[in-house]
Design an enzyme around this catalytic site. Structure first.
Site, mmCIF file in Angstrom:
data_model
loop_
_atom_site.group_PDB
_atom_site.id
_atom_site.type_symbol
_atom_site.label_atom_id
_atom_site.label_comp_id
_atom_site.label_asym_id
_atom_site.label_seq_id
_atom_site.Cartn_x
_atom_site.Cartn_y
_atom_site.Cartn_z
ATOM 1 N N VAL A 1 -23.836 7.521 3.983
ATOM 2 C CA VAL A 1 -24.174 6.101 3.903
ATOM 3 C C VAL A 1 -23.121 5.289 4.815
ATOM 4 O O VAL A 1 -22.049 5.687 5.016
ATOM 5 C CB VAL A 1 -24.244 5.675 2.359
ATOM 6 C CG1 VAL A 1 -25.191 6.378 1.667
ATOM 7 C CG2 VAL A 1 -22.777 5.856 1.572
ATOM 8 N N GLU A 2 -23.815 4.028 4.787
ATOM 9 C CA GLU A 2 -23.209 2.968 5.662
ATOM 10 C C GLU A 2 -22.696 3.576 7.150
ATOM 11 O O GLU A 2 -21.721 3.265 7.597
ATOM 12 C CB GLU A 2 -21.768 2.594 4.823
ATOM 13 C CG GLU A 2 -21.841 2.239 3.636
ATOM 14 C CD GLU A 2 -22.384 0.714 3.534
ATOM 15 O OE1 GLU A 2 -22.789 0.194 4.589
ATOM 16 O OE2 GLU A 2 -22.570 0.120 2.562
#
Length: 771
Positions: free
Chosen positions: A453-454
């Site tokens: 993620v991110e």
């Protein structure tokens, strides 16, 4: 001599007289510069301009100011924040049963959800004026880390509303009316937020989202208003299944030019109640067997008023910059907090397990193969904590350092993956059997989520760290790009001319300085401290200069191709990253009073960082497409070869000793690790067994001596040996009782979970029926 003076006069004339220099030197170079470096797209420019340059800029310029690093305030919790840690956080931890949450309910219990909302866990970043906690970034990070050592599901649930999402975006960009409407209800938990950015066709390439909004007129609350017709299909959205308010990113178009003369306005963010007609909360995802809420959302031809754009109509098309700036919270606070929690838990529990667990008649922590992994766990945890504190501290300085947070996100999540693998190797069978007494399994399952993620780690390393660092952190490149993009050619040339002279001076200075430092091994570089860490500052300054030189030559020789040669540029990114990592470790050591007990961890961490820098440079030189130039740079920077080595075994053994016995350094290194009060808790049991065995060492030495003397038999169960020792008068009755208690705790702590026949099948059936 005459010819030399004439030549020198010509060079001086070209360099000093502006019209001559501009015509003969700057203009042709400017033309070439625009050819080899393609113009930045709007999204690239926004990404480059968003955020702040911080310590990364010092490292990239080739001459870091170490006093500036040391002058950065040490982040600390306020009295109010510490009270929250001591009370609300500890109460929450006592309410969590992670096996039940993950394997049975697959959700937080209702009472936990209520407590989180009522006590302001969702409101840590919201100002007090709106009912929030208004905590610092270091408090946010520390709270999430502490919770994550008990339950990753609970930590992610708390983390997301305080990261990239409606609250963060509203505080930075929301209109006053939007703040007044949403922040109070987000603070008290009446509203639960989620933010929808990624979808089936756009993950790490968030700028390529296909979701659209079209400016048009439509009906809202019985009136015709100017608004947006939305179509979206999103996935991987944390908290979406329970959200009451949806933050949505989409590309906005104005084909009828109702807002102005542009038809493509760009990425825009809006805030939409999930109860609004047409908003659909779809299926729930099941990420790596974790129980935190994550799912899909979609909508077709959903009409919303323009006022629902975050920031109002004036912020139409400005969403990409908003997202890039606010991503620092996720990359700089939340994910580093989870990674550090993994280290705290793994260090405390694995050090204890390696001491308690015996094979071949001794603690497995005495085996050098185990020590190699255990030392990596301890040193990585020290590094993780140093990076967590320093990076969160930057955000508390009201900075948004995009390159630094990308470094933190990538390297901290990768370190947590490595050390957790090491913890699994040492725990062996105990780690792979899921159950209430397994304190590692759920963290292991959750690691890939943090990696993904991110901005997936592959993207972060290969594109972001050096890609943004080369332009954002370099003293002149971004300004040169802006000059090249100036629509007024003459004005752009004038700007470029001034920058070029400075850039040439910068490059020449780096060249001669790199050679000098290579010939002298950097021993004449200044250091802000004396003692054992002084040489590290000298070597990091030397490598900073080497990075500046290599980056300049790479951009000169490869131009825009450098962006596409990801393997090559990523190695320069690795150099920048390791410089930051080592800086964080040294600052952490200074901020904590230069504790003697910390030195093995500092030595291991910084020596490893220097070794990784050397390895990255070696790969860069070997793979640079212009071999003669590569050989020249290598000779300038490392005229006698790359001499950095991994830490000696002695240093690793010192780390193992420190984390395998009770003490101040062990407590400081794992101070965020949750430890239960009873033997019924997995961490509590292991800690009690560890303390009991450590306190029993003098008694065990008596028994071992009696075995060597022949008084006691060898190779029999410890329970029998204790009884024989008592009968032979080797130990007293109270000592035998102490040893029996220790042995019982030891055996329970190394035992693994098991389930009676039919229990797991019944649990699976119960889940199936609930579904």
């Amino acid at each position: 001599m005459v010819y030399f003076l004439i030549l020198l006069s010509i060079v001086v004339l070209i360099l000093v007289v502006t019209p001559v220099r501009r015509g003969l030197l700057s203009k042709p170079i400017f033309r070439l510069f625009k050819q080899i470096l393609p113009p930045l797209s709007d999204t690239e420019r926004e990404a480059m301009e968003a955020g702040d340059v911080w310590w990364d800029g010092e490292l990239f310029k080739g001459k870091p100011d170490w006093q500036k690093l040391h002058s950065i305030p040490k982040p600390q919790l306020s009295v109010e924040e510490q009270a929250f840690m001591d009370n609300q956080v500890e109460t929450l931890l006592s309410m969590l049963d992670d096996f039940n949450i993950v394997q049975e309910q697959r959700d937080l219990p209702t009472e936990v959800w209520d407590y989180i909302k009522q006590q302001g866990f969702f409101a840590m970043i919201i100002p007090k004026s709106y009912g929030g906690r208004e905590f610092s970034a270091i408090a946010n990070s520390t709270i999430v880390s502490r919770i994550a050592t008990r339950s990753l599901t609970a930590a992610v649930t708390v983390m997301v509303p305080n990261s990239l999402g409606p609250g963060e975006l509203l505080m930075h960009y929301g209109t006053q009316a939007q703040k007044d409407r949403w922040l109070p209800t987000l603070a008290n938990g009446t509203d639960v937020p989620c933010f929808a950015l990624t979808g089936p066709e756009a993950g790490s390439d968030a700028g390529g989202i296909p979701d659209t909004g079209v400016i048009c007129k439509g009906q809202f609350e019985g009136k015709e208003v100017l608004g947006i017709k939305l179509n979206w299909d999103k996935r991987y959205i944390t908290l979406a299944p329970v959200a009451t308010v949806l933050g949505l990113a989409f590309k906005l178009y104005d084909p009828e030019q109702l807002l102005g003369d542009k038809e493509e306005l760009g990425i825009t963010c809006a805030l939409i109640p999930t109860s609004h007609p047409g908003v659909e909360i779809g299926d729930r995802h099941f990420p790596m067997n974790m129980a935190f809420m994550n799912g899909t959302t979609y909508g077709k031809d959903v009409f919303i008023p323009l006022e629902w754009i975050i920031g109002g109509p004036a912020y139409a098309g400005r969403g990409w910059r908003m997202l890039v700036e606010c991503l620092s919270a996720g990359r700089g606070i939340s994910l580093p907090a989870l990674a550090t929690a993994t280290g705290h838990l793994a260090t405390r529990m694995t050090g204890a397990y390696a001491f308690v667990r015996q094979q071949f008649g001794m603690s497995i922590g005495k085996f050098e193969g185990v020590q190699e992994s255990l030392a990596r766990i301890g040193s990585f945890t020290y590094t993780l904590e140093a990076m967590r504190v320093m990076t969160a501290g930057a955000i508390d300085l009201k900075l948004s350092p995009s390159v630094v947070t990308a470094i933190a996100k990538y390297h901290m999540t990768e370190m947590s993956r490595t050390l957790l693998n090491d913890a699994f190797d040492i725990h062996a069978g105990k780690a792979i059997q899921c159950g209430p007494m397994n304190y590692l399994a759920h963290g292991y399952m959750g690691i890939p989520v943090s990696i993904t993620v991110e901005g997936a780690n592959i993207l972060t390393r290969n594109l972001m760290i050096f890609g943004q660092g080369a332009t954002r952190c370099h003293p002149y490149v971004l300004a040169e790009l802006e000059a090249a993009a100036n629509p007024d050619a003459e004005e752009g040339l004038a700007q470029f001319d001034q920058l070029l002279i400075k850039h040439v001076g910068f490059a020449v200075g780096n060249t001669f300085s790199a050679l000098w430092q290579g010939l002298t091994a950097g021993v004449f570089n200044s250091s802000p401290v004396a003692g054992e860490t002084s040489p590290y500052y000298q070597q990091l300054s030397r490598m900073s200069r080497a990075l500046a030189l290599s980056a300049d030559i790479s951009m000169l020789m490869l131009g825009g191709d450098l962006k596409r040669k990801e393997m090559l540029s990523a190695r320069l990114g690795d150099v920048l990253s390791q410089l930051y990592i080592a800086s964080a470790v040294l600052k952490f050591y200074e901020d904590n009073g230069r504790q003697q007990a910390d030195l093995p961890f500092v030595h291991f961490s910084v020596q490893r960082a220097l070794f990784e820098i050397g390895k990255a440079f070696d790969g860069f030189f070997v793979n640079f497409p212009h071999h003669i130039v590569a050989r020249l740079i290598r000779t300038l920077v490392f005229p006698f070869g790359i001499g950095y080595k991994m830490p000696k075994d002695e240093v690793a053994q010192q780390i193992c000793e420190a984390i395998s016995k009770p003490g101040v350094i062990r407590d400081r290194l794992s101070h965020l690790c949750y430890i239960g009060d009873s033997e019924q808790d997995a961490t509590g049991l292991m800690e009690q067994a560890f303390i009991a065995k450590y306190e029993a060492q003098p008694l065990l030495k008596k028994i071992y001596k009696a075995q060597r003397d022949g008084t006691l038999a060898r190779k029999q169960p410890l329970h029998d040996t204790i009884e024989q020792a008592l009968a032979a008068g080797v130990i007293a009755a109270t000592e035998a009782e102490q040893l029996h208690r220790m042995n019982n705790l030891r055996f329970k702590s190394i035992s693994v979970d098991s389930f009676k026949p039919g229990v797991l099948e019944a649990l699976a059936l119960k889940k199936q029926q609930a579904a």
